[in-house]
Write a protein that holds these residues in place. Structure first.
Motif, PDB file in Angstrom:
ATOM      1  N   ASP A  27       0.399   0.375  -4.189  1.00  0.00           N
ATOM      2  CA  ASP A  27       1.856   0.680  -4.703  1.00  0.00           C
ATOM      3  C   ASP A  27       2.411  -0.571  -5.802  1.00  0.00           C
ATOM      4  O   ASP A  27       2.580  -0.174  -6.885  1.00  0.00           O
ATOM      5  N   LYS A  73     -13.151   9.286  -7.164  1.00  0.00           N
ATOM      6  CA  LYS A  73     -12.048   9.278  -6.365  1.00  0.00           C
ATOM      7  C   LYS A  73     -12.399   9.105  -4.860  1.00  0.00           C
ATOM      8  O   LYS A  73     -13.501   9.419  -4.637  1.00  0.00           O
ATOM      9  N   THR A 105      -7.256  -1.673 -10.770  1.00  0.00           N
ATOM     10  CA  THR A 105      -7.826  -1.286  -9.664  1.00  0.00           C
ATOM     11  C   THR A 105      -8.879  -0.288 -10.236  1.00  0.00           C
ATOM     12  O   THR A 105      -9.099   0.129 -11.095  1.00  0.00           O
ATOM     13  N   SER A 143     -11.910   2.425  -7.914  1.00  0.00           N
ATOM     14  CA  SER A 143     -12.521   3.098  -6.792  1.00  0.00           C
ATOM     15  C   SER A 143     -13.711   3.990  -6.953  1.00  0.00           C
ATOM     16  O   SER A 143     -13.852   4.411  -8.123  1.00  0.00           O
ATOM     17  N   ASP A 183      -6.523   8.716   1.070  1.00  0.00           N
ATOM     18  CA  ASP A 183      -5.711   8.773  -0.050  1.00  0.00           C
ATOM     19  C   ASP A 183      -4.913   7.214  -0.062  1.00  0.00           C
ATOM     20  O   ASP A 183      -3.723   6.977  -0.574  1.00  0.00           O
ATOM     21  N   LEU A 237       0.769  -1.256  -0.101  1.00  0.00           N
ATOM     22  CA  LEU A 237      -0.089   0.034  -0.167  1.00  0.00           C
ATOM     23  C   LEU A 237       0.902   1.383   0.044  1.00  0.00           C
ATOM     24  O   LEU A 237       1.812   1.237   0.509  1.00  0.00           O
ATOM     25  N   LYS A 238       0.308   2.523  -0.503  1.00  0.00           N
ATOM     26  CA  LYS A 238       0.847   3.756  -0.526  1.00  0.00           C
ATOM     27  C   LYS A 238       0.055   4.646   0.455  1.00  0.00           C
ATOM     28  O   LYS A 238      -1.174   4.339   0.602  1.00  0.00           O
ATOM     29  N   ASN A 239       0.567   5.553   1.068  1.00  0.00           N
ATOM     30  CA  ASN A 239      -0.163   6.601   1.855  1.00  0.00           C
ATOM     31  C   ASN A 239      -0.992   6.107   3.284  1.00  0.00           C
ATOM     32  O   ASN A 239      -1.798   6.646   3.532  1.00  0.00           O
ATOM     33  N   SER A 251      -3.843   3.785  -1.499  1.00  0.00           N
ATOM     34  CA  SER A 251      -3.637   3.414  -2.975  1.00  0.00           C
ATOM     35  C   SER A 251      -2.863   2.276  -2.842  1.00  0.00           C
ATOM     36  O   SER A 251      -1.965   1.796  -2.008  1.00  0.00           O
TER      37      SER A 251
END
Length: 525
Positions: free
Chosen positions: A498, A490, A513, A515, A494, A326-328, A496
């Motif tokens: 990786d 969106k 992906t 969302s 945040d 994962l990011k963020n 998301s």
């Protein structure tokens, strides 16, 4: 304070509705209310008047009085605050503030009065909470309805499968084995659809791209199989004719409503999120968020709640042990208001330290062709910085007419809101609104007494917009609550993806992906 009774009466003293909150005989309450008009001195402004035993706290609402009868030792400031709450509630549950309107909605008003005062003491409630108590909205009921609708869809699919099997059997009996090769591929398509539809989705209104495509394949193949047999049994054909007739009326612009539904209290329709157009890979990750917000018209957040879920779906067994990076997510794992919770089968220690979603036990892999929730989160706060969208409404009553200025503002500029619909209640005695300025388009529904302000897209370049309309003279409180619905491709958080890795070979995998953010409830009160 001890509140003895609350009543709505005419200026001549005629009692329209009265609710006693303590034990009191009918003759006593009638005597107290009949004495009230004689105590009012003409030509002077009053908010209360006292006798030897009780205090009358009152307020004029158009041609009527709302009267609270309290003991003399009660707190006058609390009495006045309670009176203002009663004055807000009455226009909301009576379509018109006159004798006929109060008489028609007497029971609704009594129910609302009971939510404000209990045993002579005021409850700590606001108009929004009273509306929720009266509507008795149940989350468990919504879940049950969603499950029931999913089961009905599965039953319809099973029915179509049975019809198809009966058609095939009759074809075999009459034509021998000549037609069998042509139906083989059709049967495979049907079986593929049945396997995918046997899984009950976690969120009922989610539309999976692969299920949609398989459903269309099954439908087309079933249609080809049934064209050769004209006398096959047709289950539910009468109902199908009714549905097609109703659909035709809707396509022609007719508004079809079911009987017994209160149009004004009917929930605002949530826009349907269209299927994603992304190319589905063997590993597909889907992120959904649901938003519930109640804002105060004078500023401030009464409630803000965001629920999110990440789903993983693999289409082949060789990908059923993937690790998702994962990011963020680092700042969310340490946040006090943002709570992340992985699935019990996910390695929680690795998730907290490395922000990776991986299996705790590799012997229990992800199931194939099934959406599995691997991570969920919740954000609950009263901080205004999280609010993505707000409405500023200014009604100005001049006596003869009321001009209403409404302005929206997109606070979170990274979002893109689609199918935005803003519902503004219009007082029933104010007539149809006359719109003089608008960004977007509008529609007035007289049955709901509501003005709908619609915009296809709200994003950074049109982050603000204005609506100005005029009605007949009305109480500014009657233009609330304002309800909003929209969806966004969106999400607010945040979080998301990786990368996705295959742990055995330590190689990166292709993944897809999608969302979406949908509104469960969004109101300005």
């Amino acid at each position: 304070m001890v509140l003895l009774a609350a009543a709505v009466c005419t200026k001549g003293g005629k009692v329209l509705v009265s609710r006693q909150f303590v034990d009191m005989s009918r003759s006593r309450i009638e005597g107290l209310l009949s004495a009230f008009p004689k105590l009012i001195t003409s030509g002077k402004q009053h908010t209360f008047v006292e006798t030897e035993s009780v205090r009358y706290v009152y307020q004029a609402i158009e041609k009527l009085f709302i009267v609270l009868i309290t003991t003399k030792n009660s707190n006058i400031l609390e009495d006045l605050e309670t009176l203002r709450l009663f004055a807000k509630v009455i226009p909301e549950y009576s379509h018109s503030v006159d004798e006929m309107g109060i008489a028609d909605n007497a029971f609704n008003l009594i129910f609302a009065f009971d939510e404000i005062v209990a045993l002579g003491y005021r409850e700590s409630v606001n108009p929004q909470m009273i509306r929720g108590f009266i509507e008795m909205d149940s989350h468990e009921e919504k879940v049950q309805l969603a499950v029931r609708q999913s089961q009905e869809r599965e039953a319809k699919a099973e029915m179509k499968k049975k019809i198809k099997e009966m058609d095939l059997k009759r074809k075999e009996e009459r034509g021998g084995r000549r037609g069998l090769p042509g139906y083989g591929s059709s049967g495979m398509g049907s079986r593929a659809y049945d396997n995918s539809s046997s899984v009950v989705p976690v969120i009922a209104d989610t539309i999976a791209v692969d299920q949609t495509s398989k459903y269309s394949m099954s439908q087309s193949s079933s249609a080809r199989a049934s064209t050769g047999v004209n006398k096959a049994m047709k289950l539910g054909s009468k109902r199908g004719n009714v549905d097609s007739f109703v659909d035709q009326l809707k396509n022609e612009g007719e508004d079809i409503r079911s009987n017994g539904v209160n149009d004004r209290n009917r929930p605002l329709e949530t826009p349907v999120v269209p299927p994603s157009r992304v190319q589905i890979e063997n590993v597909h990750l889907r992120v959904e968020e649901k938003l519930s917000v109640v804002l105060n018209r004078d500023g401030g957040v009464e409630s803000f709640e965001l629920h999110g879920m990440m789903y993983n779906k693999v289409f082949e067994e060789r990908f059923n042990r993937v690790a998702i990076y994962l990011k963020n997510s680092e700042r969310h794992t340490t946040s006090e208001v943002f709570m992340l919770q992985p699935h019990p089968n996910i390695d929680k220690q690795r998730f907290l330290s490395e922000h990776v979603i991986s299996l705790k036990n590799p012997d229990k892999p992800f199931p194939v062709n099934t959406d599995i929730g691997v991570l969920k989160w919740r954000l609950q706060s009263q901080d205004e910085t999280y609010v993505p969208f707000t409405i500023n409404c200014w009604p100005n009553d001049s006596g003869d007419s009321c001009e209403v200025n409404v302005e929206y503002e997109l606070l979170n500029r990274s979002l893109e809101l689609r199918e935005v619909q803003i519902e503004i209640p219009i007082p029933s005695n104010a007539g149809a609104p006359v719109v003089s300025e608008i960004d977007g388009n509008y529609q007035f529904e007289s049955r709901r007494n509501s003005l709908f302000w619609r915009l296809e897209v709200i994003e950074q370049h049109n982050s603000t917009g204005t609506l100005v309309f005029t009605t007949g003279s009305a109480n500014p409180d009657q233009f609330f609550p304002i309800r909003i619905s929209f969806y966004s491709p969106k999400i607010i958080s945040d979080i998301s993806i990786d990368r996705v890795m295959e742990p055995l070979e330590n190689s990166s995998l292709k993944y897809s992906t999608e969302s979406s953010l949908v509104v469960d409830k969004y109101e300005i009160v």
